[in-house]
Enzyme design. Structure first.
Site, PDB file in Angstrom:
ATOM      1  N   LYS A   1       2.338  10.701   7.983  1.00 43.84           N
ATOM      2  CA  LYS A   1       1.497  10.354   9.133  1.00 43.84           C
ATOM      3  C   LYS A   1       1.985  10.965  10.459  1.00 43.84           C
ATOM      4  O   LYS A   1       1.763  12.140  10.689  1.00 43.84           O
ATOM      5  CB  LYS A   1       1.306   8.844   9.198  1.00 43.84           C
ATOM      6  CG  LYS A   1       0.493   8.351   7.992  1.00 43.84           C
ATOM      7  CD  LYS A   1      -0.148   6.988   8.157  1.00 43.84           C
ATOM      8  CE  LYS A   1      -1.163   6.774   7.038  1.00 43.84           C
ATOM      9  NZ  LYS A   1      -0.882   5.651   6.172  1.00 43.84           N
TER      10      LYS A   1
ATOM     11  N   PHE B   1       0.857  -1.187   0.000  1.00 44.96           N
ATOM     12  CA  PHE B   1       0.000   0.000   0.000  1.00 44.96           C
ATOM     13  C   PHE B   1       0.891   1.235   0.000  1.00 44.96           C
ATOM     14  O   PHE B   1       1.693   1.426   0.914  1.00 44.96           O
ATOM     15  CB  PHE B   1      -0.932   0.042   1.211  1.00 44.96           C
ATOM     16  CG  PHE B   1      -1.850   1.234   1.167  1.00 44.96           C
ATOM     17  CD1 PHE B   1      -2.995   1.214   0.397  1.00 44.96           C
ATOM     18  CD2 PHE B   1      -1.536   2.403   1.851  1.00 44.96           C
ATOM     19  CE1 PHE B   1      -3.827   2.330   0.306  1.00 44.96           C
ATOM     20  CE2 PHE B   1      -2.361   3.523   1.777  1.00 44.96           C
ATOM     21  CZ  PHE B   1      -3.511   3.490   1.006  1.00 44.96           C
TER      22      PHE B   1
ATOM     23  N   ASP C   1       9.093   2.708   2.297  1.00 50.54           N
ATOM     24  CA  ASP C   1       7.926   3.515   2.651  1.00 50.54           C
ATOM     25  C   ASP C   1       7.624   3.242   4.125  1.00 50.54           C
ATOM     26  O   ASP C   1       7.043   2.217   4.476  1.00 50.54           O
ATOM     27  CB  ASP C   1       6.744   3.120   1.752  1.00 50.54           C
ATOM     28  CG  ASP C   1       5.461   3.885   2.102  1.00 50.54           C
ATOM     29  OD1 ASP C   1       5.418   4.526   3.172  1.00 50.54           O
ATOM     30  OD2 ASP C   1       4.502   3.812   1.307  1.00 50.54           O
TER      31      ASP C   1
HETATM   32  C1  LIG Z   1      -1.048   5.847   4.668  1.00 54.16           C
HETATM   33  C2  LIG Z   1       0.024   5.340   3.795  1.00 54.16           C
HETATM   34  C3  LIG Z   1       0.339   5.983   2.589  1.00 54.16           C
HETATM   35  C4  LIG Z   1      -0.461   7.148   2.039  1.00 54.16           C
HETATM   36  O1  LIG Z   1      -0.465   8.253   2.877  1.00 54.16           O
HETATM   37  P1  LIG Z   1      -1.615   9.370   2.666  1.00 54.16           P
HETATM   38  O2  LIG Z   1      -1.222  10.445   3.642  1.00 54.16           O
HETATM   39  O3  LIG Z   1      -2.915   8.721   2.992  1.00 54.16           O
HETATM   40  O4  LIG Z   1      -1.537   9.804   1.257  1.00 54.16           O
HETATM   41  C5  LIG Z   1       1.396   5.505   1.841  1.00 54.16           C
HETATM   42  N1  LIG Z   1       2.116   4.444   2.271  1.00 54.16           N
HETATM   43  C6  LIG Z   1       1.840   3.796   3.423  1.00 54.16           C
HETATM   44  C7  LIG Z   1       2.683   2.638   3.843  1.00 54.16           C
HETATM   45  C8  LIG Z   1       0.778   4.215   4.217  1.00 54.16           C
HETATM   46  O5  LIG Z   1       0.467   3.546   5.331  1.00 54.16           O
END
Ligand SMILES: *Cc1c(COP(=O)(O)O)cnc(C)c1O
Length: 404
Positions: A256, A141, A226
């Site tokens: 986040k 994701f 990520d």
């Molecule tokens: C939440 C998330 C994203 C996307 O972040 P947004 O602020 O919602 O665009 C990308 N990668 C990972 C692993 C995430 O948990």
């Protein structure tokens, strides 16, 4: 009709239906707690997908927001502001990286990383024009932009959003042989999560990150992590890759909790060599690096450091896991996690975790199913032992004592 139902109906009437929230309306948050509009109190075990690691409305972060909001909020990058530099210096120091590039949302930071690795591929590695390939991992994701869904293996995320962005190659998680095989002279990067959060808290085999990095290095391929969800203390280390030896990425993506959930702030971090592919005018964001976000980000990072949140996550996570392991029920297939990033996988015959999340809500605990059968537990990292025990008791009550 209750006030909550009125608000839900109103929301349903005028908002796109791209979410299926639990049927409650929140109006207040403090630390690990949130309150609905009827005054009921809940322990938040989602933490806005780990954006609220520092706890809701952390006073130091909120103070930074208010103080900065009274001074100046947005300058654009056409001018310098007096907040971005100290924020990024702190971020680089904590992440042990040379340079950072600030954005707002996670998906934007992912896009920034994609642009960085492609540009690096053409200008540094010498890949032929428009041939760059990026390896990604099944069930990843990385957000919801067109490029991020193009990286996904999830049909629901991709369907009818085409034509999708080309240049991505999928391999299975943990499959080092597939990684080796997928690499060609045109490969510029491997991009992955060090624990797959949305996929259901999928933890890599011991040594996978280290070996993946080694293979990347050998082939002059950038290793990109990520850590938008796993970073900043969530898994019991400041960054999840630190659970392994020599797994430091060439590019680190954060978001986040970088703002403690107070304001959207994200960034990528990298070495001078990689970051210098960005020259004036080729990438940017009106709000990226704005003084309000920077002041909030700096305060959020200081809270993580001052309150030892990574260590707390490790200690409380171990205690939580121990307590959860004592729950005796054949409804649970597996409990897995690192730090306070825990997934309880339920037996598929139960028809999904959603009804259990609803039952937990009735008991005063908020969590959300992920990938249908997994209950994700990710409370704010400031949580205390007594509350961890209480969560486990409620889960036991829901899974063992009632509900079919
Ligand atoms: C939440 C998330 C994203 C996307 O972040 P947004 O602020 O919602 O665009 C990308 N990668 C990972 C692993 C995430 O948990």
């Amino acid at each position: 009709m209750t006030r909550q139902q009125d608000i839900i109906d109103q929301t349903d009437r005028c908002s796109a239906r791209n979410y299926t929230p639990l049927p409650l309306v929140l109006e207040k948050g403090e630390g690990i707690w949130v309150w609905d509009t009827d005054g009921r109190k809940y322990l938040d075990c989602l933490s806005a997908y780990s954006a609220v690691n520092q706890g809701h409305c952390h006073p130091k972060i909120v103070d930074a927001l208010i103080t900065q909001a009274r001074k100046i909020t947005l300058t654009s990058r056409a001018f310098h502001n007096d907040q971005m530099g100290i924020f990024l210096e702190k971020l680089c120091q904590m992440a042990e990286m040379d340079k950072a590039l600030p954005m707002n949302t996670g998906a934007e930071a992912v896009e920034t990383a994609l642009k960085a690795v492609r540009k690096w591929g053409y200008e540094v590695k010498g890949v032929e024009d428009n041939k760059a390939e990026i390896i990604v991992v099944r069930d990843n994701f990385h957000g919801r932009t067109i490029a991020a869904v193009s990286m996904s293996s999830e049909e629901d995320y991709r369907k009818n959003f085409g034509p999708l962005t080309p240049g991505f190659k999928l391999i299975d998680y943990n499959d080092l042989a597939a990684l080796e095989q997928a690499i060609t002279p045109n490969t510029v990067a491997l991009i992955m999560e060090p624990i797959q959060g949305e996929a259901g808290i999928i933890i890599p085999d011991e040594g996978f990150l280290t070996n993946a990095r080694k293979i990347c290095k050998h082939h002059n391929v950038l290793f990109v992590l990520d850590e938008i969800q796993t970073g900043l203390g969530r898994t019991g280390k400041l960054f999840c890759y630190q659970h392994e030896e020599d797994a430091k990425p060439d590019i680190l993506i954060v978001g986040k909790a970088l703002s403690g959930g107070v304001y959207p702030v994200s960034a990528i971090l990298a070495s001078h060599e990689i970051m210098d592919v960005f020259t004036p005018g080729i990438h940017g964001s009106t709000f990226g690096g704005n003084p309000l976000g920077a002041a909030v980000g700096l305060a959020a990072l200081k809270v993580i450091e001052d309150e030892n949140l990574a260590e707390r996550s490790q200690v409380m996570g171990a205690a939580h896991m121990g307590k959860l392991q004592t729950i005796q029920t054949n409804k649970i297939v597996e409990i897995r996690g690192r730090g306070l990033f825990i997934g309880i996988e339920l037996d598929k015959s139960l028809g999904g975790a959603r009804s259990y999340c609803e039952a937990l809500m009735e008991k005063g605990i908020l969590c959300k199913e992920t990938h249908d059968h997994v209950i994700r537990l990710a409370p704010p990292l400031i949580i205390e032992s007594e509350h961890i025990d209480w969560i486990a008791d409620q889960i036991a009550a829901v899974l063992v004592n009632n509900k079919s």
